[in-house]
Design a protein around this motif. Sequence first.
Motif, PDB file in Angstrom:
ATOM      1  N   GLY A 153      52.717  35.585  36.966  1.00 31.80           N
ATOM      2  CA  GLY A 153      52.819  35.515  35.509  1.00 31.80           C
ATOM      3  C   GLY A 153      53.286  36.854  34.955  1.00 31.80           C
ATOM      4  N   ASN A 154      53.315  36.953  33.642  1.00 30.53           N
ATOM      5  CA  ASN A 154      53.852  38.157  33.003  1.00 30.53           C
ATOM      6  C   ASN A 154      52.803  39.229  32.743  1.00 30.53           C
ATOM      7  N   LEU A 155      51.506  38.866  32.889  1.00 34.41           N
ATOM      8  CA  LEU A 155      50.509  39.768  32.318  1.00 34.41           C
ATOM      9  C   LEU A 155      49.417  40.273  33.247  1.00 34.41           C
ATOM     10  N   ASN A 156      48.936  39.463  34.178  1.00 33.23           N
ATOM     11  CA  ASN A 156      47.661  39.764  34.849  1.00 33.23           C
ATOM     12  C   ASN A 156      47.774  39.827  36.369  1.00 33.23           C
ATOM     13  N   LEU A 157      46.650  40.282  36.987  1.00 34.69           N
ATOM     14  CA  LEU A 157      46.512  40.163  38.440  1.00 34.69           C
ATOM     15  C   LEU A 157      45.831  38.831  38.742  1.00 34.69           C
ATOM     16  N   VAL A 158      46.332  38.116  39.746  1.00 36.77           N
ATOM     17  CA  VAL A 158      45.669  36.878  40.187  1.00 36.77           C
ATOM     18  C   VAL A 158      45.547  36.929  41.710  1.00 36.77           C
ATOM     19  N   PHE A 159      44.305  36.794  42.197  1.00 36.58           N
ATOM     20  CA  PHE A 159      44.047  36.839  43.637  1.00 36.58           C
ATOM     21  C   PHE A 159      43.535  35.475  44.115  1.00 36.58           C
ATOM     22  N   ILE A 160      43.952  35.095  45.333  1.00 36.47           N
ATOM     23  CA  ILE A 160      43.278  33.984  46.022  1.00 36.47           C
ATOM     24  C   ILE A 160      42.351  34.631  47.042  1.00 36.47           C
ATOM     25  N   ILE A 161      41.088  34.185  47.066  1.00 37.18           N
ATOM     26  CA  ILE A 161      40.142  34.683  48.076  1.00 37.18           C
ATOM     27  C   ILE A 161      39.749  33.498  48.937  1.00 37.18           C
ATOM     28  N   LYS A 162      39.955  33.673  50.257  1.00 40.23           N
ATOM     29  CA  LYS A 162      39.681  32.561  51.179  1.00 40.23           C
ATOM     30  C   LYS A 162      38.601  32.947  52.165  1.00 40.23           C
ATOM     31  N   SER A 163      37.635  32.044  52.342  1.00 47.07           N
ATOM     32  CA  SER A 163      36.733  32.162  53.484  1.00 47.07           C
ATOM     33  C   SER A 163      37.228  31.129  54.499  1.00 47.07           C
ATOM     34  N   GLU A 164      36.523  31.002  55.618  1.00 46.18           N
ATOM     35  CA  GLU A 164      36.983  29.989  56.579  1.00 46.18           C
ATOM     36  C   GLU A 164      36.776  28.587  56.038  1.00 46.18           C
ATOM     37  N   LYS A 165      35.913  28.450  55.041  1.00 48.29           N
ATOM     38  CA  LYS A 165      35.583  27.112  54.529  1.00 48.29           C
ATOM     39  C   LYS A 165      36.210  26.788  53.181  1.00 48.29           C
ATOM     40  N   LYS A 166      36.256  27.792  52.308  1.00 47.84           N
ATOM     41  CA  LYS A 166      36.645  27.502  50.925  1.00 47.84           C
ATOM     42  C   LYS A 166      37.525  28.606  50.363  1.00 47.84           C
ATOM     43  N   SER A 167      38.036  28.353  49.149  1.00 51.58           N
ATOM     44  CA  SER A 167      38.831  29.392  48.496  1.00 51.58           C
ATOM     45  C   SER A 167      38.573  29.351  46.997  1.00 51.58           C
ATOM     46  N   LEU A 168      38.839  30.468  46.348  1.00 49.95           N
ATOM     47  CA  LEU A 168      38.739  30.503  44.888  1.00 49.95           C
ATOM     48  C   LEU A 168      39.766  31.496  44.334  1.00 49.95           C
ATOM     49  N   ILE A 169      39.874  31.463  43.006  1.00 50.50           N
ATOM     50  CA  ILE A 169      40.841  32.325  42.306  1.00 50.50           C
ATOM     51  C   ILE A 169      40.078  33.371  41.499  1.00 50.50           C
ATOM     52  N   ALA A 170      40.539  34.625  41.577  1.00 47.29           N
ATOM     53  CA  ALA A 170      39.992  35.685  40.725  1.00 47.29           C
ATOM     54  C   ALA A 170      41.146  36.236  39.885  1.00 47.29           C
ATOM     55  N   LYS A 171      41.025  36.097  38.575  1.00 47.81           N
ATOM     56  CA  LYS A 171      42.085  36.557  37.676  1.00 47.81           C
ATOM     57  C   LYS A 171      41.568  37.750  36.888  1.00 47.81           C
ATOM     58  N   GLN A 172      42.281  38.867  36.973  1.00 51.43           N
ATOM     59  CA  GLN A 172      41.839  40.082  36.299  1.00 51.43           C
ATOM     60  C   GLN A 172      42.892  40.570  35.300  1.00 51.43           C
ATOM     61  N   ALA A 173      42.441  40.857  34.082  1.00 54.52           N
ATOM     62  CA  ALA A 173      43.362  41.413  33.083  1.00 54.52           C
ATOM     63  C   ALA A 173      43.694  42.854  33.439  1.00 54.52           C
ATOM     64  N   LEU A 174      44.919  43.235  33.201  1.00 53.13           N
ATOM     65  CA  LEU A 174      45.340  44.638  33.315  1.00 53.13           C
ATOM     66  C   LEU A 174      45.404  45.226  31.904  1.00 53.13           C
ATOM     67  N   PRO A 175      45.275  46.541  31.772  1.00 52.58           N
ATOM     68  CA  PRO A 175      45.286  47.091  30.397  1.00 52.58           C
ATOM     69  C   PRO A 175      46.694  47.224  29.813  1.00 52.58           C
ATOM     70  N   TYR A 176      47.651  46.538  30.404  1.00 51.94           N
ATOM     71  CA  TYR A 176      49.033  46.603  29.904  1.00 51.94           C
ATOM     72  C   TYR A 176      49.748  45.304  30.261  1.00 51.94           C
ATOM     73  N   VAL A 177      50.983  45.119  29.732  1.00 54.10           N
ATOM     74  CA  VAL A 177      51.805  43.944  30.042  1.00 54.10           C
ATOM     75  C   VAL A 177      52.426  44.153  31.420  1.00 54.10           C
ATOM     76  N   ARG A 178      52.051  43.337  32.381  1.00 57.32           N
ATOM     77  CA  ARG A 178      52.518  43.520  33.757  1.00 57.32           C
ATOM     78  C   ARG A 178      54.048  43.504  33.842  1.00 57.32           C
ATOM     79  N   LEU A 179      54.654  42.598  33.086  1.00 56.11           N
ATOM     80  CA  LEU A 179      56.112  42.431  33.084  1.00 56.11           C
ATOM     81  C   LEU A 179      56.845  43.707  32.675  1.00 56.11           C
TER      82      LEU A 179
END
Length: 420
Positions: free
Chosen positions: A45-71
């Motif tokens: 996207g244009n603005l934030n950090l987005v991580f996928i975190i995976k274990s051997e069983k499951k996964s989730l998303i962690a979205k973190q705002a940055l203090p500026y426009v990433r783009l």
Amino acid sequence: MYRPPQDYFPFDTKTLCHHLAQIDAVATYLSTPSETWRAEEVGDGNLNLVFIIKSEKKSLIAKQALPYVRLVGESWPLPLSRAYFEHEALCRHNDITPHLTPAILHYDHEKALIIMEHLTPHIILRKGLISGVQYPLLADHMGHFLAESLFNTSDLALDGQTKKMSVALFSENHVMSGLTEQVIFDDPYFDAELNRHTSPELDDFVNNIRSDNALKKAIQELKTIFMNKPESLLHGDLHTGSVMVTQEDTRIIDPEFAFYGPMGFDIGAFMTNLLLSYFSQKGHEEKQGARDAYGEWLLETVLKTYAIFEAEFSILWRERRLGSLYPETLFENDNKVACEQALTSYLRSIMVDALGFTGAKMIRRILGIAHVEDLETIENQTLRATCEKRALDLARILILDRKSINGFDDVVRMAREINS
Ligand code: ADP
Ligand code: SR1
Ligand code: MG
């Protein structure tokens, strides 16, 4: 009430896993020892950090705002508070349409971090549209989301106090709505620093709109509506990059621009992106006409989305109008006809706004900052400019003639004519 984080730093994959291991809800969800987790940054996207975190069983998303426009980078600061408002909006959307939003696992205020369901095997709708994939339930789901989210956050469903408290809360997301005010309603109409367009092919169009006083007046009328009509809690950025899909499922993500504004704005955002995809199709076909059927599906999706929005909104109006506007007491007994007339007129007002915002958003994606991949990936510049010019011609009509256009039937007819 928003309060700024005191202990923020942007994560990388290593620091994120370490941090998440200390959050019980995450550790329980991923269910294997944290040393086995793997994180990857996937933000496109244009603005934030987005991580996928995976274990051997499951996964989730962690979205973190940055203090500026990433783009753009650090030269354009943007407040971390957007994560707070995104989480608030996601919670409301989860209450109203849980089947159309990602589940939220945790919100970490100090780190401007939202932990949510990893939507998989979903893909971003825009990518699917570029590949020419049809989604048979998309219009149904989007029409439903628009009607439910817009109706249920408005004075039609809420009492005056609840609605006003909600308006007050989301008013603090003013930097994000201010960004929208700038990049949609102002920048494309003068020589703003970060504007960009296909040159030299679109130079004439750009020069013309900068001396087109009727268009500039109309775009500022739309900006006035955007800034002064707090009808509903808007998603605020409902383009096809904010929708994730499979053949059976649709989820709306990324409401960080959420604020109270005119209902037609979210409708217009989605329609804009379907129409830009439509005008981009000739730039993606391998032989002439190969994408015609797909283009027709996109136009049908425009019509069906709006029809479902209207039908669903009408049901809510008739059966769930428990808020402070158009109270039932005024329309008892033999006054059903008057109540239906009021509905027709309410829907017409939403439609006129939606038509104008559709045009406004089409122009910003071609002449302003933050273009769309649908058009940007057309490598042949002459062909891309042809697609863009057609979209711009329709956009100008929508902005100027929105009050005399009957509805999206007219829009689809004009789109076909312009594209032929
Ligand atoms: P931004 O606010 O920077 O635009 P987005 O919220 O649009 O960020 O997310 C960027 C990308 O991260 C999306 O295009 C998508 O690929 C991925 N993403 C975000 N949320 C999810 C989710 N819940 N499940 C799967 N992928 C996601
Ligand atoms: C600086 S403009 C960035 C754009 O990206 C977001 O998705 C919004 O559409 C915003 O206008
Ligand atoms: Mg976003």
